[in-house]
Design a protein around this motif. Structure first.
Motif, PDB file in Angstrom:
ATOM      1  N   SER A   1      39.088 -29.166  15.733  1.00 61.54           N
ATOM      2  CA  SER A   1      40.061 -28.160  16.153  1.00 61.54           C
ATOM      3  C   SER A   1      39.369 -26.958  16.778  1.00 61.54           C
ATOM      4  CB  SER A   1      40.896 -27.726  14.952  1.00 61.54           C
ATOM      5  OG  SER A   1      41.779 -26.679  15.305  1.00 61.54           O
ATOM      6  N   TYR A   2      38.244 -26.558  16.213  1.00 57.88           N
ATOM      7  CA  TYR A   2      37.499 -25.424  16.758  1.00 57.88           C
ATOM      8  C   TYR A   2      36.894 -25.769  18.114  1.00 57.88           C
ATOM      9  CZ  TYR A   2      33.985 -21.723  17.066  1.00 57.88           C
ATOM     10  OH  TYR A   2      33.215 -20.678  17.490  1.00 57.88           O
ATOM     11  N   ALA A   3      36.448 -27.009  18.263  1.00 49.82           N
ATOM     12  CA  ALA A   3      35.834 -27.419  19.528  1.00 49.82           C
ATOM     13  C   ALA A   3      36.853 -27.510  20.654  1.00 49.82           C
ATOM     14  CB  ALA A   3      35.133 -28.769  19.352  1.00 49.82           C
ATOM     15  N   CYS A   4      38.094 -27.854  20.333  1.00 50.18           N
ATOM     16  CA  CYS A   4      39.101 -28.119  21.364  1.00 50.18           C
ATOM     17  C   CYS A   4      40.123 -26.996  21.514  1.00 50.18           C
ATOM     18  CB  CYS A   4      39.833 -29.419  21.045  1.00 50.18           C
ATOM     19  SG  CYS A   4      38.750 -30.869  20.953  1.00 50.18           S
ATOM     20  N   ASN A   5      39.875 -25.821  20.930  1.00 52.48           N
ATOM     21  CA  ASN A   5      40.854 -24.746  21.081  1.00 52.48           C
ATOM     22  C   ASN A   5      40.855 -24.221  22.513  1.00 52.48           C
ATOM     23  OD1 ASN A   5      39.062 -22.281  21.401  1.00 52.48           O
ATOM     24  ND2 ASN A   5      38.329 -23.002  19.420  1.00 52.48           N
ATOM     25  N   LYS A   6      41.895 -23.471  22.860  1.00 53.37           N
ATOM     26  CA  LYS A   6      42.108 -23.039  24.236  1.00 53.37           C
ATOM     27  C   LYS A   6      41.254 -21.839  24.641  1.00 53.37           C
ATOM     28  CE  LYS A   6      46.868 -24.741  24.391  1.00 53.37           C
ATOM     29  NZ  LYS A   6      48.285 -24.393  24.629  1.00 53.37           N
ATOM     30  N   LEU A   7      40.596 -21.198  23.695  1.00 49.21           N
ATOM     31  CA  LEU A   7      39.744 -20.063  24.036  1.00 49.21           C
ATOM     32  C   LEU A   7      38.533 -20.541  24.835  1.00 49.21           C
ATOM     33  CD1 LEU A   7      39.811 -18.108  20.656  1.00 49.21           C
ATOM     34  CD2 LEU A   7      41.085 -17.585  22.741  1.00 49.21           C
ATOM     35  N   PRO A   8      38.107 -19.782  25.817  1.00 48.77           N
ATOM     36  CA  PRO A   8      36.948 -20.209  26.622  1.00 48.77           C
ATOM     37  C   PRO A   8      35.680 -20.217  25.792  1.00 48.77           C
ATOM     38  CG  PRO A   8      37.558 -17.952  27.171  1.00 48.77           C
ATOM     39  CD  PRO A   8      38.643 -18.474  26.279  1.00 48.77           C
ATOM     40  N   PRO A   9      34.815 -21.210  25.965  1.00 42.55           N
ATOM     41  CA  PRO A   9      33.558 -21.258  25.216  1.00 42.55           C
ATOM     42  C   PRO A   9      32.569 -20.217  25.729  1.00 42.55           C
ATOM     43  CG  PRO A   9      33.636 -23.041  26.801  1.00 42.55           C
ATOM     44  CD  PRO A   9      34.972 -22.359  26.876  1.00 42.55           C
TER      45      PRO A   9
END
Length: 216
Positions: free
Chosen positions: A10-18
């Protein structure tokens, strides 16, 4: 260390930019051949997938207890390595390769300061600087003799690295303003880059014979 897989995905695929993302060539200790992976850096976690846009990453590297070093022995790519250290010994090593020298430098700089240990050292250093600034201001007030008996000035030792130039005394407001301006500037650059990326994705330009078609 126990890791909740669902929370990690879930953390890897969230909508916030990396913090950073892009293609890297990866080689571990098990598979000796380089494999092209889409990598995303989020905090102290480096996720990697087989393709860009995959729903779930195929692996993650926790950037704690490791050093980022240049892999000079590698000539196939612009390579660097993540070397993990356990109890004073060299542990697992990952070899990562970029497609250009600028990308190599960007990845190495970000990965080197992504760990919690690095952030903790930065906080300690800032606290030390703030303490020095505050103690410098209080010593001036005590030496002025206001509201009490006059006190002799403190004895100073000669600094062999002193160039003779007067050193500027920074206040807490100076530090706060300086770092705030840098953060705002970085945020504006990031927003501008994001707007450009969204515009490029939303506008497609095609040529059909002699006609120029713009599809929104």
């Amino acid at each position: 260390m126990k890791i909740n897989e669902k929370t990690l995905v879930s953390y890897a695929c969230n909508k916030l930019p990396p913090d950073m993302e892009g293609w890297l060539w990866k080689r571990g200790e098990v598979n000796k051949g380089f494999q092209k992976r889409w990598c995303m850096l989020r905090g102290n976690l480096l996720f990697y997938s087989e393709k860009k846009g995959d729903k779930e990453p195929i692996g993650v590297i926790i950037l704690e207890g490791c050093t980022v070093e240049l892999a000079e022995e590698e000539t196939e790519h612009y390579a660097f390595k993540l070397v993990f250290h356990t109890e004073g010994r060299t542990g697992r090593t990952y070899i990562l390769g970029a497609s250009s020298q600028p990308d190599l430098e960007k990845w190495m700089k970000l990965l080197a300061c992504a760990s919690y240990d690095f952030m903790k050292l930065m906080v300690v250093e800032l606290q030390h600087q703030i303490t020095e600034i505050e103690s410098g201001g209080s010593s001036k007030a005590e030496g002025s003799g206001v509201g009490g008996e006059p006190r002799p000035p403190p004895r100073t030792r000669h600094n062999p690295f002193n160039t003779g130039k007067e050193k500027h005394k920074y206040t807490w407001l100076d530090w706060h303003t300086g770092y705030g301006e840098r953060i705002l500037q970085d945020r504006e650059e990031w927003l501008e880059q994001r707007r450009r990326t969204e515009q490029e994705r939303s506008h497609q330009i095609e040529m059909s014979g002699d006609n120029l078609l713009i599809v929104l």
